[in-house]
Scaffold this motif. Structure first.
Motif, short mmCIF file in Angstrom:
data_model
loop_
_atom_site.label_atom_id
_atom_site.label_comp_id
_atom_site.label_asym_id
_atom_site.label_seq_id
_atom_site.Cartn_x
_atom_site.Cartn_y
_atom_site.Cartn_z
N ALA A 102 3.81 5.75 15.07
CA ALA A 102 5.06 5.19 14.54
C ALA A 102 5.11 3.68 14.73
O ALA A 102 5.68 2.96 13.90
N SER A 103 4.48 3.18 15.80
CA SER A 103 4.51 1.75 16.08
C SER A 103 3.70 0.94 15.06
O SER A 103 3.89 -0.27 14.94
N ASP A 104 2.80 1.61 14.32
CA ASP A 104 2.02 0.91 13.29
C ASP A 104 2.78 0.80 11.97
O ASP A 104 2.40 -0.02 11.12
N LEU A 105 3.81 1.62 11.79
CA LEU A 105 4.47 1.72 10.49
C LEU A 105 5.53 0.65 10.31
O LEU A 105 6.29 0.33 11.24
N ILE A 106 5.59 0.09 9.09
CA ILE A 106 6.56 -0.94 8.73
C ILE A 106 7.35 -0.45 7.52
O ILE A 106 6.76 0.07 6.57
N GLU A 107 8.67 -0.62 7.56
CA GLU A 107 9.47 -0.21 6.42
C GLU A 107 9.31 -1.21 5.28
O GLU A 107 9.33 -2.42 5.48
N VAL A 108 9.14 -0.66 4.06
CA VAL A 108 9.02 -1.51 2.88
C VAL A 108 10.41 -2.04 2.55
O VAL A 108 11.34 -1.27 2.33
N GLU A 109 10.53 -3.36 2.49
CA GLU A 109 11.85 -3.99 2.39
C GLU A 109 12.62 -3.53 1.15
O GLU A 109 13.82 -3.30 1.21
N GLY A 128 13.45 3.58 3.71
CA GLY A 128 12.98 4.94 3.97
C GLY A 128 11.51 5.14 3.69
O GLY A 128 10.95 6.18 4.05
N LEU A 129 10.85 4.16 3.07
CA LEU A 129 9.41 4.23 2.81
C LEU A 129 8.69 3.31 3.80
O LEU A 129 9.05 2.15 3.95
N TYR A 130 7.68 3.85 4.46
CA TYR A 130 6.96 3.12 5.50
C TYR A 130 5.48 3.03 5.16
O TYR A 130 4.93 3.91 4.49
N TYR A 131 4.83 1.96 5.64
CA TYR A 131 3.42 1.77 5.32
C TYR A 131 2.68 1.21 6.53
O TYR A 131 3.27 0.65 7.47
N ALA A 132 1.35 1.34 6.51
CA ALA A 132 0.48 0.71 7.50
C ALA A 132 -0.87 0.44 6.83
O ALA A 132 -1.35 1.25 6.03
N TYR A 133 -1.46 -0.71 7.15
CA TYR A 133 -2.77 -1.10 6.64
C TYR A 133 -3.83 -0.93 7.72
O TYR A 133 -3.59 -1.22 8.89
N TYR A 134 -5.03 -0.52 7.29
CA TYR A 134 -6.17 -0.40 8.20
C TYR A 134 -7.41 -0.98 7.51
O TYR A 134 -7.70 -0.66 6.36
N VAL A 135 -8.12 -1.84 8.24
CA VAL A 135 -9.29 -2.54 7.69
C VAL A 135 -10.56 -1.88 8.21
O VAL A 135 -10.70 -1.65 9.42
N PRO A 136 -11.51 -1.55 7.32
CA PRO A 136 -12.77 -0.96 7.77
C PRO A 136 -13.73 -2.02 8.28
O PRO A 136 -13.87 -3.10 7.70
N GLY A 137 -14.40 -1.71 9.39
CA GLY A 137 -15.38 -2.63 9.95
C GLY A 137 -16.62 -1.91 10.43
O GLY A 137 -16.57 -0.72 10.78
N LEU A 138 -17.74 -2.63 10.43
CA LEU A 138 -19.01 -2.12 10.94
C LEU A 138 -19.44 -2.98 12.12
O LEU A 138 -19.26 -4.20 12.10
N PHE A 139 -20.00 -2.36 13.15
CA PHE A 139 -20.48 -3.12 14.30
C PHE A 139 -21.87 -2.63 14.70
O PHE A 139 -22.29 -1.51 14.34
#
Length: 360
Positions: free
Chosen positions: A104-111, A115-126
């Motif tokens: 829940a701490s990752d989610l941001i309400e769309v202004e 009632g709609l929430y989103y979160a972005y995640y970036v793919p990485g290789l190491f």
């Protein structure tokens, strides 16, 4: 930062939304009688969107010896990287992702869509040296993708304009475009590319020409630490100069050539070609020799530049975002920002007598 990819594109046609109270997942404009209608509640086609739970990555490059992660990006705080949501070892080009539901701490309400929430995640290789699927200290990042996973949650159904864009509840993907023109584009969450775009360039060849010279001429690649008053016992190149010179540099520079560009984790080395006369015939640049000239192009000092690989995702993310290469390159020194020379100019680092003996 607002989720402009959703708010601007979705509301271009004049969409509007009323706040959905907590626990009320029905259409906010529908009355209570309709909400409790058994037929309406059981009609999945009209009341509830399916939730997409699958993601898949693919390695655009060599997958050997790599691990992967999906790292949270806080879009409300300047796109700053956070914690990894999920990760593992890379066993081939294709990476199926069993992604958990975001915290829940990752989610941001769309202004524009209460009632709609989103979160972005970036793919990485190491570079997973111990093959444990964890990005440990000392294991440098080998790539960061610019197609990001996007999670949407909240209502039973997305607003129609968002659905028309190809977005769904659950997992989506955006091909991010930060050039200020087209904006992000909806992509396939089952085919998210992750390039190995942060692998270090370990070898380059540079060279040039001496226009005129005297004495026992030699050329050395001198680090900025020496220009700043320091010393070094080892140069990455120091050879006799026969009018035309060419140097192949391999591997990382010595430790005493390295500097921090930001006072923290952005580690680099700057090496300027210097023409000198070997006054004491030591066959190496030292305090007894006479430095005659520095390589110059259009009035600016030019030379080799090394940017060290990083095990800090903050730097890896920003390098990828800026299109900065890791390892060796050739640059123009002295400007507010580094100017990278095209490869066709790497053998044109000439001693023309037009530049001051400084890298500042």
């Amino acid at each position: 930062m607002r989720l402009t990819a959703l708010t601007l594109l979705a509301c271009a046609a004049g969409c509007s939304a009323e706040k959905v109270e907590s626990g009320d997942t029905a259409n906010p404009e529908t009355d209570a009688d309709t909400d409790t209608d058994a037929d309406a509640d059981s009609d999945a086609d009209t009341d509830t969107d399916p939730v997409e739970t699958d993601l898949a990555l693919w390695v655009d490059g060599d997958p050997t010896g790599l691990g992967w992660q999906l790292v949270h990006i806080d879009a409300s705080a300047g796109f700053n990287p956070g914690e990894a949501l999920v990760g593992g070892t890379v066993d081939g080009v294709d990476i199926p992702v069993d992604a958990p539901e975001p915290a829940a701490s990752d989610l941001i309400e769309v202004e524009d869509f209460p009632g709609l929430y989103y979160a972005y995640y970036v793919p990485g290789l190491f570079l997973d040296a111990d093959n444990d699927g964890e990005a440990d200290p000392g294991e440098a990042w080998a790539g960061v993708g610019m197609t990001w996973a996007l999670y949407l949650t909240g209502p039973k159904k997305l607003p129609a304009d968002l659905s028309a864009m190809g977005l769904v509840l659950g997992w989506n993907a955006f091909d991010m475009n930060f050039d200020g023109h087209t904006g992000p584009v909806v992509a396939d969450p089952m085919a998210i590319p992750v390039p190995d775009n942060l692998r270090a360039v370990e070898e380059i060849t540079v060279g040039g020409m001496l226009m005129s010279g005297v004495g026992e001429a030699r050329v050395a690649l001198v680090p900025s630490t020496v220009f700043d008053g320091g010393t070094t016992s080892t140069y990455v190149y120091d050879e006799v100069l026969y009018g035309v010179w060419e140097a192949t540099i391999t591997g990382a520079p010595p430790e005493d050539h390295l500097i921090s560009l930001d006072g923290a984790g952005m580690i680099a080395a700057a090496e300027a070609p210097v023409y000198y006369t070997d006054q004491n015939f030591s066959e190496s640049l030292d305090a007894y020799d006479y430095v005659v000239d520095v390589a110059c192009m259009d009035g600016s000092v030019v030379g080799a530049f090394w940017l060290a690989p990083t095990d800090d995702f903050y730097y890896a993310f920003n390098y990828a975002l800026s299109g900065i290469g890791i390892g060796w390159d050739v640059v123009v020194f002295g400007g507010e920002e580094l100017e990278y020379l095209p490869e066709e100019d790497w053998l044109s680092l000439n001693f023309t007598g037009e530049c001051d003996l400084t890298m500042k």
